[in-house]
Motif scaffolding. Sequence first.
Motif, PDB file in Angstrom:
ATOM      1  N   THR A 187       0.823  -1.200   0.000  1.00 27.53           N
ATOM      2  CA  THR A 187       0.000   0.000   0.000  1.00 27.53           C
ATOM      3  C   THR A 187       0.860   1.254   0.000  1.00 27.53           C
ATOM      4  OG1 THR A 187      -1.795  -1.158   1.103  1.00 27.53           O
ATOM      5  CG2 THR A 187      -1.791   1.231   1.267  1.00 27.53           C
ATOM      6  N   MET A 188       1.852   1.281   0.887  1.00 31.23           N
ATOM      7  CA  MET A 188       2.685   2.486   0.986  1.00 31.23           C
ATOM      8  C   MET A 188       3.495   2.695  -0.297  1.00 31.23           C
ATOM      9  SD  MET A 188       1.487   3.526   3.748  1.00 31.23           S
ATOM     10  CE  MET A 188       2.412   5.016   4.026  1.00 31.23           C
ATOM     11  N   LYS A 189       3.990   1.615  -0.885  1.00 31.30           N
ATOM     12  CA  LYS A 189       4.711   1.729  -2.159  1.00 31.30           C
ATOM     13  C   LYS A 189       3.781   2.277  -3.242  1.00 31.30           C
ATOM     14  CE  LYS A 189       8.089  -1.925  -1.383  1.00 31.30           C
ATOM     15  NZ  LYS A 189       8.531  -3.263  -1.795  1.00 31.30           N
ATOM     16  N   GLY A 190       2.523   1.817  -3.222  1.00 32.44           N
ATOM     17  CA  GLY A 190       1.535   2.323  -4.183  1.00 32.44           C
ATOM     18  C   GLY A 190       1.271   3.802  -4.005  1.00 32.44           C
ATOM     19  N   PHE A 191       1.182   4.248  -2.740  1.00 36.15           N
ATOM     20  CA  PHE A 191       1.003   5.677  -2.477  1.00 36.15           C
ATOM     21  C   PHE A 191       2.154   6.477  -3.064  1.00 36.15           C
ATOM     22  CE2 PHE A 191      -1.525   4.849   1.702  1.00 36.15           C
ATOM     23  CZ  PHE A 191      -2.708   4.729   0.987  1.00 36.15           C
ATOM     24  N   LEU A 192       3.374   6.020  -2.806  1.00 40.51           N
ATOM     25  CA  LEU A 192       4.549   6.745  -3.296  1.00 40.51           C
ATOM     26  C   LEU A 192       4.623   6.712  -4.819  1.00 40.51           C
ATOM     27  CD1 LEU A 192       7.184   5.661  -0.615  1.00 40.51           C
ATOM     28  CD2 LEU A 192       5.989   7.855  -0.812  1.00 40.51           C
ATOM     29  N   SER A 225     -12.932  -3.141   4.094  1.00 39.61           N
ATOM     30  CA  SER A 225     -12.870  -3.276   5.547  1.00 39.61           C
ATOM     31  C   SER A 225     -12.302  -4.600   6.069  1.00 39.61           C
ATOM     32  CB  SER A 225     -14.243  -3.002   6.160  1.00 39.61           C
ATOM     33  OG  SER A 225     -15.168  -4.011   5.818  1.00 39.61           O
ATOM     34  N   PRO A 226     -12.397  -5.733   5.363  1.00 41.42           N
ATOM     35  CA  PRO A 226     -11.772  -6.953   5.885  1.00 41.42           C
ATOM     36  C   PRO A 226     -10.248  -6.855   5.862  1.00 41.42           C
ATOM     37  CG  PRO A 226     -13.506  -7.504   4.332  1.00 41.42           C
ATOM     38  CD  PRO A 226     -13.251  -6.028   4.212  1.00 41.42           C
ATOM     39  N   PRO A 244     -21.921 -19.792   9.801  1.00 38.03           N
ATOM     40  CA  PRO A 244     -21.289 -18.554  10.267  1.00 38.03           C
ATOM     41  C   PRO A 244     -19.772 -18.657  10.148  1.00 38.03           C
ATOM     42  CG  PRO A 244     -22.963 -19.288  11.807  1.00 38.03           C
ATOM     43  CD  PRO A 244     -22.766 -20.398  10.817  1.00 38.03           C
ATOM     44  N   THR A 245     -19.184 -17.659   9.536  1.00 40.02           N
ATOM     45  CA  THR A 245     -17.745 -17.654   9.279  1.00 40.02           C
ATOM     46  C   THR A 245     -17.148 -16.389   9.885  1.00 40.02           C
ATOM     47  OG1 THR A 245     -18.099 -18.846   7.219  1.00 40.02           O
ATOM     48  CG2 THR A 245     -16.014 -17.662   7.437  1.00 40.02           C
ATOM     49  N   PRO A 246     -16.136 -16.536  10.762  1.00 36.58           N
ATOM     50  CA  PRO A 246     -15.517 -15.335  11.339  1.00 36.58           C
ATOM     51  C   PRO A 246     -14.721 -14.569  10.287  1.00 36.58           C
ATOM     52  CG  PRO A 246     -14.364 -17.310  12.066  1.00 36.58           C
ATOM     53  CD  PRO A 246     -15.538 -17.768  11.253  1.00 36.58           C
ATOM     54  N   ILE A 247     -14.824 -13.252  10.379  1.00 37.55           N
ATOM     55  CA  ILE A 247     -14.097 -12.383   9.461  1.00 37.55           C
ATOM     56  C   ILE A 247     -13.518 -11.235  10.289  1.00 37.55           C
ATOM     57  CG2 ILE A 247     -16.202 -11.120   8.855  1.00 37.55           C
ATOM     58  CD1 ILE A 247     -15.064 -10.739   6.047  1.00 37.55           C
ATOM     59  N   ARG A 248     -12.269 -10.878  10.010  1.00 32.85           N
ATOM     60  CA  ARG A 248     -11.615  -9.797  10.752  1.00 32.85           C
ATOM     61  C   ARG A 248     -11.843  -8.484  10.008  1.00 32.85           C
ATOM     62  NH1 ARG A 248      -5.789 -11.373  10.455  1.00 32.85           N
ATOM     63  NH2 ARG A 248      -6.525 -11.984   8.402  1.00 32.85           N
ATOM     64  N   ILE A 249     -12.443  -7.516  10.708  1.00 29.32           N
ATOM     65  CA  ILE A 249     -12.730  -6.205  10.128  1.00 29.32           C
ATOM     66  C   ILE A 249     -11.790  -5.185  10.767  1.00 29.32           C
ATOM     67  CG2 ILE A 249     -14.472  -4.410   9.810  1.00 29.32           C
ATOM     68  CD1 ILE A 249     -15.173  -6.925   8.275  1.00 29.32           C
ATOM     69  N   ILE A 250     -11.167  -4.372   9.941  1.00 35.10           N
ATOM     70  CA  ILE A 250     -10.204  -3.363  10.383  1.00 35.10           C
ATOM     71  C   ILE A 250     -10.888  -2.370  11.321  1.00 35.10           C
ATOM     72  CG2 ILE A 250      -8.731  -1.464   9.574  1.00 35.10           C
ATOM     73  CD1 ILE A 250      -8.475  -3.134   6.904  1.00 35.10           C
ATOM     74  N   ASN A 251     -10.285  -2.151  12.475  1.00 32.64           N
ATOM     75  CA  ASN A 251     -10.876  -1.296  13.509  1.00 32.64           C
ATOM     76  C   ASN A 251     -11.141   0.130  13.061  1.00 32.64           C
ATOM     77  OD1 ASN A 251     -11.521  -2.722  15.853  1.00 32.64           O
ATOM     78  ND2 ASN A 251      -9.382  -2.860  16.449  1.00 32.64           N
ATOM     79  N   THR A 252     -10.314   0.682  12.216  1.00 31.11           N
ATOM     80  CA  THR A 252     -10.499   2.065  11.764  1.00 31.11           C
ATOM     81  C   THR A 252     -11.909   2.295  11.240  1.00 31.11           C
ATOM     82  OG1 THR A 252      -8.158   2.320  11.273  1.00 31.11           O
ATOM     83  CG2 THR A 252      -9.659   3.830  10.166  1.00 31.11           C
ATOM     84  N   PHE A 253     -12.470   1.302  10.568  1.00 34.87           N
ATOM     85  CA  PHE A 253     -13.802   1.457   9.978  1.00 34.87           C
ATOM     86  C   PHE A 253     -14.904   1.597  11.016  1.00 34.87           C
ATOM     87  CE2 PHE A 253     -11.442  -0.206   6.409  1.00 34.87           C
ATOM     88  CZ  PHE A 253     -11.948   0.527   5.343  1.00 34.87           C
ATOM     89  N   PHE A 254     -14.627   1.219  12.268  1.00 39.53           N
ATOM     90  CA  PHE A 254     -15.635   1.327  13.328  1.00 39.53           C
ATOM     91  C   PHE A 254     -15.579   2.667  14.067  1.00 39.53           C
ATOM     92  CE2 PHE A 254     -14.919  -3.324  13.092  1.00 39.53           C
ATOM     93  CZ  PHE A 254     -16.209  -3.709  12.749  1.00 39.53           C
ATOM     94  N   LYS A 275      -2.398  12.148   6.809  1.00 42.65           N
ATOM     95  CA  LYS A 275      -1.463  11.060   7.055  1.00 42.65           C
ATOM     96  C   LYS A 275      -1.930   9.866   6.237  1.00 42.65           C
ATOM     97  CE  LYS A 275       0.570   8.336  10.782  1.00 42.65           C
ATOM     98  NZ  LYS A 275       1.969   8.492  10.502  1.00 42.65           N
ATOM     99  N   LEU A 276      -1.032   9.297   5.467  1.00 41.82           N
ATOM    100  CA  LEU A 276      -1.341   8.112   4.676  1.00 41.82           C
ATOM    101  C   LEU A 276      -1.092   6.871   5.532  1.00 41.82           C
ATOM    102  CD1 LEU A 276       0.367   9.155   1.329  1.00 41.82           C
ATOM    103  CD2 LEU A 276      -2.043   9.341   1.938  1.00 41.82           C
ATOM    104  N   LEU A 277      -2.044   5.954   5.534  1.00 47.47           N
ATOM    105  CA  LEU A 277      -1.956   4.755   6.351  1.00 47.47           C
ATOM    106  C   LEU A 277      -2.239   3.509   5.529  1.00 47.47           C
ATOM    107  CD1 LEU A 277      -4.211   5.914   9.321  1.00 47.47           C
ATOM    108  CD2 LEU A 277      -1.719   5.877   9.305  1.00 47.47           C
ATOM    109  N   ASP A 278      -1.587   2.427   5.893  1.00 50.48           N
ATOM    110  CA  ASP A 278      -1.954   1.109   5.385  1.00 50.48           C
ATOM    111  C   ASP A 278      -2.829   0.496   6.469  1.00 50.48           C
ATOM    112  OD1 ASP A 278      -2.249  -1.503   4.606  1.00 50.48           O
ATOM    113  OD2 ASP A 278      -0.131  -1.817   4.143  1.00 50.48           O
ATOM    114  N   LEU A 279      -4.119   0.470   6.251  1.00 51.48           N
ATOM    115  CA  LEU A 279      -5.052   0.003   7.273  1.00 51.48           C
ATOM    116  C   LEU A 279      -4.877  -1.480   7.596  1.00 51.48           C
ATOM    117  CD1 LEU A 279      -8.303   1.944   6.323  1.00 51.48           C
ATOM    118  CD2 LEU A 279      -6.592   2.499   8.068  1.00 51.48           C
ATOM    119  N   ASN A 280      -4.182  -2.215   6.765  1.00 49.20           N
ATOM    120  CA  ASN A 280      -3.930  -3.622   7.049  1.00 49.20           C
ATOM    121  C   ASN A 280      -2.937  -3.813   8.187  1.00 49.20           C
ATOM    122  OD1 ASN A 280      -5.672  -4.994   5.137  1.00 49.20           O
ATOM    123  ND2 ASN A 280      -4.418  -3.992   3.602  1.00 49.20           N
ATOM    124  N   HIS A 281      -2.361  -2.724   8.700  1.00 51.24           N
ATOM    125  CA  HIS A 281      -1.500  -2.789   9.884  1.00 51.24           C
ATOM    126  C   HIS A 281      -2.279  -2.434  11.149  1.00 51.24           C
ATOM    127  CE1 HIS A 281       2.066  -3.581   7.573  1.00 51.24           C
ATOM    128  NE2 HIS A 281       1.807  -2.537   6.805  1.00 51.24           N
TER     129      HIS A 281
END
Length: 184
Positions: A1-6, A82-83, A41-51, A20-26
């Motif tokens: 992501t950061m390489k893509g931004f640059l 968001s995942p 039902p399948t667990p899925i991890r959602i990035i906290n920033t979206f909440f 500030k540019l962020l890679d939300l996957n971190h």
Amino acid sequence: TMKGFLYNGYGELEKNYNVKLLDLNHDTSQTRYVLGLDNKPTPIRIINTFFDPNLYIISVARMKTHNYVFVTLSIKNVIMASPLNDSQGNDKGLMHQAPPAKNDLLHYNMLHIAHEIFPDLAVIDGFVGIEGNGPAWGVPIGSKVALASRDAVAADVTGTRVMGFDPRMINYLNAMAAAGLGQG
């Protein structure tokens, strides 16, 4: 992501503006459940920033066809961002669990996630869209349109019409309108 931004010149934004540019996957994540194979039902991890209730989420999406749910516009753009995608895996794929198109579980899973994660502003770039085997392998098409709305459902329904589809055939848009998430 950061390489893509640059690579795309976004690094200058941090220098010239208060951003500030962020890679939300971190980021950390929270577990939610979606329907998986055989409707389990399948667990899925959602990035906290979206909440974060203090964030104003602007979805800037390219107008594209999609091989599973017909169209990719502002809502799908945000929900599918968001995942979490990290060294443990890409949870985005857990949203797709059934045969393509009209009956894919992605329609339901997006509705389920949309109750917590939804764009505040929809901006759809249709100047050059994608049609055919989208979202990744379609053919560019010059529609020369742009749409924006604080009602993401209305923007996506309008975008669907511009693309030549009947919005009533897009299950997730109909479900979101019926659930009161926007005008259908």
